[in-house]
Design a protein around this motif. Structure first.
Motif, PDB file in Angstrom:
ATOM      1  N   VAL A  64      -5.880 -16.319  -3.917  1.00  0.00           N
ATOM      2  CA  VAL A  64      -5.101 -17.254  -3.805  1.00  0.00           C
ATOM      3  C   VAL A  64      -3.630 -17.132  -4.192  1.00  0.00           C
ATOM      4  O   VAL A  64      -2.777 -17.588  -3.543  1.00  0.00           O
ATOM      5  N   ALA A  65      -3.488 -16.432  -5.441  1.00  0.00           N
ATOM      6  CA  ALA A  65      -2.104 -16.105  -5.819  1.00  0.00           C
ATOM      7  C   ALA A  65      -1.720 -14.570  -5.316  1.00  0.00           C
ATOM      8  O   ALA A  65      -0.836 -13.876  -6.080  1.00  0.00           O
ATOM      9  N   GLY A  66      -2.387 -14.027  -4.430  1.00  0.00           N
ATOM     10  CA  GLY A  66      -2.246 -12.621  -4.236  1.00  0.00           C
ATOM     11  C   GLY A  66      -0.996 -12.296  -3.311  1.00  0.00           C
ATOM     12  O   GLY A  66      -0.172 -12.998  -3.138  1.00  0.00           O
ATOM     13  N   GLY A  67      -1.156 -10.807  -3.087  1.00  0.00           N
ATOM     14  CA  GLY A  67      -0.060 -10.151  -2.122  1.00  0.00           C
ATOM     15  C   GLY A  67       0.694 -10.910  -1.102  1.00  0.00           C
ATOM     16  O   GLY A  67       1.678 -11.002  -0.710  1.00  0.00           O
ATOM     17  N   ASP A  68      -0.625 -11.507  -0.117  1.00  0.00           N
ATOM     18  CA  ASP A  68      -0.228 -12.194   0.911  1.00  0.00           C
ATOM     19  C   ASP A  68       0.745 -13.367   0.672  1.00  0.00           C
ATOM     20  O   ASP A  68       1.520 -13.784   1.244  1.00  0.00           O
ATOM     21  N   THR A  69       0.117 -14.189  -0.400  1.00  0.00           N
ATOM     22  CA  THR A  69       0.628 -15.478  -0.619  1.00  0.00           C
ATOM     23  C   THR A  69       2.102 -15.253  -1.303  1.00  0.00           C
ATOM     24  O   THR A  69       2.927 -16.153  -0.750  1.00  0.00           O
ATOM     25  N   VAL A  70       2.216 -14.402  -2.294  1.00  0.00           N
ATOM     26  CA  VAL A  70       3.362 -14.351  -2.955  1.00  0.00           C
ATOM     27  C   VAL A  70       4.401 -13.675  -1.850  1.00  0.00           C
ATOM     28  O   VAL A  70       5.727 -14.045  -1.907  1.00  0.00           O
ATOM     29  N   PRO A  99      -0.882 -16.646  21.055  1.00  0.00           N
ATOM     30  CA  PRO A  99      -1.701 -15.837  20.084  1.00  0.00           C
ATOM     31  C   PRO A  99      -0.543 -15.354  19.132  1.00  0.00           C
ATOM     32  O   PRO A  99       0.566 -14.874  19.428  1.00  0.00           O
ATOM     33  N   ILE A 100      -0.779 -15.585  17.448  1.00  0.00           N
ATOM     34  CA  ILE A 100       0.231 -15.505  16.570  1.00  0.00           C
ATOM     35  C   ILE A 100       0.076 -14.101  15.945  1.00  0.00           C
ATOM     36  O   ILE A 100      -1.103 -13.482  16.254  1.00  0.00           O
ATOM     37  N   PRO A 101       1.004 -13.590  15.255  1.00  0.00           N
ATOM     38  CA  PRO A 101       0.709 -12.437  14.512  1.00  0.00           C
ATOM     39  C   PRO A 101      -0.262 -12.259  13.609  1.00  0.00           C
ATOM     40  O   PRO A 101      -0.571 -13.352  12.896  1.00  0.00           O
ATOM     41  N   PHE A 102      -1.197 -11.142  13.497  1.00  0.00           N
ATOM     42  CA  PHE A 102      -2.368 -10.928  12.761  1.00  0.00           C
ATOM     43  C   PHE A 102      -2.131  -9.861  11.919  1.00  0.00           C
ATOM     44  O   PHE A 102      -2.043  -8.746  12.200  1.00  0.00           O
ATOM     45  N   TYR A 103      -1.925 -10.067  10.628  1.00  0.00           N
ATOM     46  CA  TYR A 103      -1.604  -8.881   9.665  1.00  0.00           C
ATOM     47  C   TYR A 103      -3.091  -8.724   8.587  1.00  0.00           C
ATOM     48  O   TYR A 103      -3.374  -9.480   7.878  1.00  0.00           O
ATOM     49  N   GLY A 104      -3.998  -8.204   9.063  1.00  0.00           N
ATOM     50  CA  GLY A 104      -5.129  -7.729   8.539  1.00  0.00           C
ATOM     51  C   GLY A 104      -5.502  -6.485   8.157  1.00  0.00           C
ATOM     52  O   GLY A 104      -4.857  -5.403   8.593  1.00  0.00           O
ATOM     53  N   GLU A 105      -6.354  -6.439   6.755  1.00  0.00           N
ATOM     54  CA  GLU A 105      -6.773  -4.954   6.249  1.00  0.00           C
ATOM     55  C   GLU A 105      -8.121  -5.192   6.301  1.00  0.00           C
ATOM     56  O   GLU A 105      -8.803  -5.908   5.767  1.00  0.00           O
ATOM     57  N   LEU A 106      -8.635  -4.289   7.107  1.00  0.00           N
ATOM     58  CA  LEU A 106     -10.107  -4.335   7.667  1.00  0.00           C
ATOM     59  C   LEU A 106     -11.077  -3.282   6.715  1.00  0.00           C
ATOM     60  O   LEU A 106     -12.219  -3.630   6.916  1.00  0.00           O
ATOM     61  N   SER A 125       0.479  -4.495   3.226  1.00  0.00           N
ATOM     62  CA  SER A 125       0.140  -5.604   2.545  1.00  0.00           C
ATOM     63  C   SER A 125       0.324  -5.385   1.041  1.00  0.00           C
ATOM     64  O   SER A 125       0.091  -6.582   0.374  1.00  0.00           O
ATOM     65  N   VAL A 126       1.077  -4.460   0.592  1.00  0.00           N
ATOM     66  CA  VAL A 126       1.410  -4.150  -0.844  1.00  0.00           C
ATOM     67  C   VAL A 126       2.912  -3.606  -0.971  1.00  0.00           C
ATOM     68  O   VAL A 126       3.205  -2.985  -0.108  1.00  0.00           O
ATOM     69  N   GLY A 127       3.374  -4.072  -2.025  1.00  0.00           N
ATOM     70  CA  GLY A 127       4.685  -3.632  -2.224  1.00  0.00           C
ATOM     71  C   GLY A 127       5.743  -4.502  -1.329  1.00  0.00           C
ATOM     72  O   GLY A 127       5.632  -5.468  -0.647  1.00  0.00           O
ATOM     73  N   ALA A 128       7.068  -4.264  -1.734  1.00  0.00           N
ATOM     74  CA  ALA A 128       8.384  -5.062  -1.350  1.00  0.00           C
ATOM     75  C   ALA A 128       8.502  -5.255   0.268  1.00  0.00           C
ATOM     76  O   ALA A 128       8.595  -6.478   0.485  1.00  0.00           O
ATOM     77  N   ALA A 129       7.951  -4.152   0.884  1.00  0.00           N
ATOM     78  CA  ALA A 129       8.081  -4.522   2.452  1.00  0.00           C
ATOM     79  C   ALA A 129       6.828  -5.271   2.935  1.00  0.00           C
ATOM     80  O   ALA A 129       7.125  -5.875   4.142  1.00  0.00           O
ATOM     81  N   ALA A 130       6.076  -5.799   2.148  1.00  0.00           N
ATOM     82  CA  ALA A 130       5.163  -6.988   2.672  1.00  0.00           C
ATOM     83  C   ALA A 130       5.822  -8.255   2.983  1.00  0.00           C
ATOM     84  O   ALA A 130       5.052  -8.865   3.993  1.00  0.00           O
TER      85      ALA A 130
END
Lengths: 475, 475
Positions: B125-131, B212-219, B430-435
């Motif tokens: 919930v408060a993870g890297g995608d959210t922040v 179709p919207i952008p999808f940023y997934g780590e699978l 999905s991790v780090g400043a460039a996320a």
């Protein structure tokens, strides 16, 4: 199929050597391509004219633009910022201790490019997708557009003469070549400029791969123009008619929807201006038929009425510019269909009562490459502008003030993209310096031996590229 | 469905106000969230422990990491570089004349985030995608992971207390919530951390949207480790066993394949080290069953033999670490299946004769988040390292030298991505400043009145952000 396999395999091999060449040397080679294109302009334009009917002036101009694109990417390589070098030194005192991590962008691999019909040079074999991919350090295999096969062959041979390895620019022909190209396991990304239907088909092919690869497509755009009450009707009408009919309307940035105040004479001025235009011959029989069909469908819609029709011109099979009209309410009733792009010199003039009425309808439009505002001295419409701009900057990738969307400057700041269907990847552009980013992927090196680091990531910064070091950007 | 509509509509409304707040003020608010998370750590970890069995030490550490993520993005906002401000002044002398064009990144809109199971704070919930989405100026609606619903609720309430509007962080529960969330017309991008099957399902839902919207997934990621002959067998074995079993192997960076020389005692040392490990209870019954099924399938493969099994440990339903062994030839015969991720503390040790044999097999592996090299003083393996690195940097997003992939530093340089299935969008992390870049879209302003330009694009640079002006980067 064999031809496709061969082209991709040669590209993979040539690409391995290409990406090992320092960026500054790749820059010089790209400038050599620019020179070669200009040197062969006298041979190139007549071949393209025979296939596209675009005429000498436009085609010479387009060859110049294509050459400038190669020069811009040479500049981008010399600047070095596209590598996005970031260095975080280790911090053993942190909780948990932090390793040394350094990241930069690397070429993604072999790029497949689907050439567009409407720019036989600037968005084709030697177009923006190809040059940005070459600049990134990638080899390219282009699927030629069926509308200009001979131009494609000639362009490829001119470009290859200036490249260290002809395998860096593969070229395949035929509608059926697209599938095997997109499915090829060595192809790592796809660039596409074309129709919504074509782009959707390519996307479907990519989804069927065991490893769906990035797809950077530009699929269509209706490019709304918002004319505020303070604008000058005669100026707007003249500019609009010229933009609508440029290149027989065959621009992805062609203005397909114009929202005007119902009072002030905008509708009449636009009707008169379009009636005075002349059409022309379209690029291919398929595009010609598609335009006639789309215009017939539009004319049959109960929500719109015909406002004006231009002249056909002397060319065989020439089409006429067409402009329709609708009230804002009727237009809204006809969405989403009335918001779809009609490729060619046709548009709808939508009449609104008050600028504040637009805010409910504009968000229902599909994504566009551009959105334009026409207004008099800003103060007059400050309130209206604020609300409209809030909507437009979520709707389109480029906002234009008192200008026209046709004509896309090839510069550092240009953005040629937008929400679907303007682009399949709205974070990216297909024109301008940032277009290189589509063909780059970051690689981070953790606790990597200094001797094995790429020069862009070395502490001494031997190449003098922009680096972000421990959080601080340095140039 | 009503709950989902409400959450998305509230997010849309809250997002409109949020993106109007200057970046520096958003930074202060993000730091407030970091403080709130740390302040409530005593309440948060026991709830998460009851749902995930990850223990106090790990969970307190993870809350700290989650708070640091908020602090990093506060730094990113104060730096201003993420806006990527670019200014090209007009050039009326150019052919054709060039307009004034200025581009910067803007928030994409409401972001849907699918929380992961394995990091109930840092990727939830408060993870890297959210922040990163909040930092970008976007509102977020999280689909809670079914593995830790109470932790999700509590985290959301803690975060919301520090936000100006609770609608900025929507939270929906239940497997069935995913579909309507992804299909909602106001959702403009999706972040996902989870399984290949789950990610493929989300991708399919996105494909069915009219836009179709952008999808940023780590699978998924198998994270190969290449041990060169000069490495020390005992050190490698100890490090590997610790990395394999960290968090009961439930890390997306868990090392699932280790390539070792067939001589030198590597296999024996690794077998002994893994035999000495202890497993534990997995996150959910579904993950537990999936692990047992995957290990059974692996054990039944003719290409592999069992090398060692750890102890189960005292926890109810605890699973055991497992390591299998195969020759390089047998492993290659078993591809692509043997290259698939087995989520949990299981790995295959692949024995090679000569490092040069690896170059034919490694390119057949799927994309990974990481790839690791173990070697003694570099010179010894210089040749082998060069060839292996060429392959690895096209295979994985992060290359690690003499370390282990588990543990992902939250820094400016970090890259947590890679070719499919490591990521659905290999240009992004999905991790780090460039996320933050995943939730930003460029907007270019052409000939736009100075008074209406965002401050980041004004000539005076009132915010002091990095700007590229007429091609030159300035900080």
């Amino acid at each position: 199929m064999t031809g496709i396999d061969t082209a991709v395999e040669r590209a993979e091999e040539a690409g391995a050597k290409w990406r090992a060449i320092p960026a500054a040397e790749r820059a010089t080679i790209l400038e050599g391509v620019a020179d070669a294109l200009l040197k062969h302009a006298d041979e190139l334009w007549p071949v393209a004219d025979a296939e596209t009917h675009l005429g000498e002036v436009r085609l010479r101009g387009e060859i110049g633009r294509t050459a400038s694109q190669f020069r811009l990417f040479a500049e981008v390589l010399r600047d070095g910022g596209a590598a996005e070098a970031v260095i975080d030194h280790a911090d053993p005192q942190a909780t948990p201790p932090r390793p040394d991590v350094r990241r930069m962008n690397r070429p993604i691999g072999v790029v497949a490019v689907f050439a567009a019909s409407n720019f036989p040079f600037a968005f084709s074999v030697a177009g923006g997708d190809t040059v940005s991919a070459l600049a990134a350090g990638c080899a390219v295999v282009v699927k030629a557009h069926e509308g200009h096969p001979r131009t494609s062959d000639l362009t490829a041979s001119v470009v290859r003469q200036a490249l260290p390895d002809p395998g860096l620019l593969g070229l395949v022909h035929g509608f059926e070549a697209g599938g095997p190209l997109v499915r090829h396991p060595l192809v790592t990304a796809v660039g596409f400029t074309g129709s919504l239907a074509g782009g959707t088909a390519v996307r479907r092919l990519i989804d069927q791969r065991p490893d769906p690869i990035p797809f950077y497509g530009e699929l269509g755009s209706v490019n709304p123009v918002i004319v505020l009450p303070s604008a000058d009707p005669a100026t707007v009408a003249a500019g609009f008619a010229a933009s609508l009919t440029l290149g027989v309307g065959q621009f992805c940035t062609n203005p397909g929807l114009v929202f005007v105040p119902e009072v002030g004479g905008f509708e009449r001025e636009i009707g008169d201006a379009v009636a005075a235009t002349t059409g022309g011959r379209m690029l291919t029989a398929k595009i010609h038929d598609g335009y006639l069909r789309a215009v017939d469908l539009l004319a049959a819609r109960p929500e719109v009425a015909r406002l004006a029709t231009g002249a056909a011109g002397a060319a065989p099979d020439a089409v006429t510019p067409q402009v329709f009209t609708a009230s804002l309410e009727a237009f809204a009733d006809g969405l989403p269909e009335l918001g779809e792009e009609c490729f060619g010199p046709a548009a709808i003039v939508v009449k609104y009562r008050d600028p504040s009425d637009l805010s409910a309808v504009l968000p229902r439009l599909p994504g566009s490459l551009t959105a334009t505002v026409h207004a008099g001295p800003e103060a007059e419409d400050a309130g209206a502008v604020g609300a409209v701009v809030q909507v437009l900057q979520r709707l389109a990738g480029r906002l234009i003030w008192n200008g026209w969307p046709t004509g896309v400057a090839v510069t550092w700041a240009m953005h040629h993209g937008g929400p679907w269907p303007a682009s399949t990847a709205s974070a990216h552009t297909s024109v301008g310096a940032a277009a290189i980013r589509r063909w780059l992927v970051p690689v981070a090196y953790q606790d990597w031996p200094a001797a094995l680091l790429p020069p862009e990531l070395q502490d001494g910064n031997p190449l003098g590229v922009p680096q972000r070091v421990d959080g601080r950007l340095r140039v």
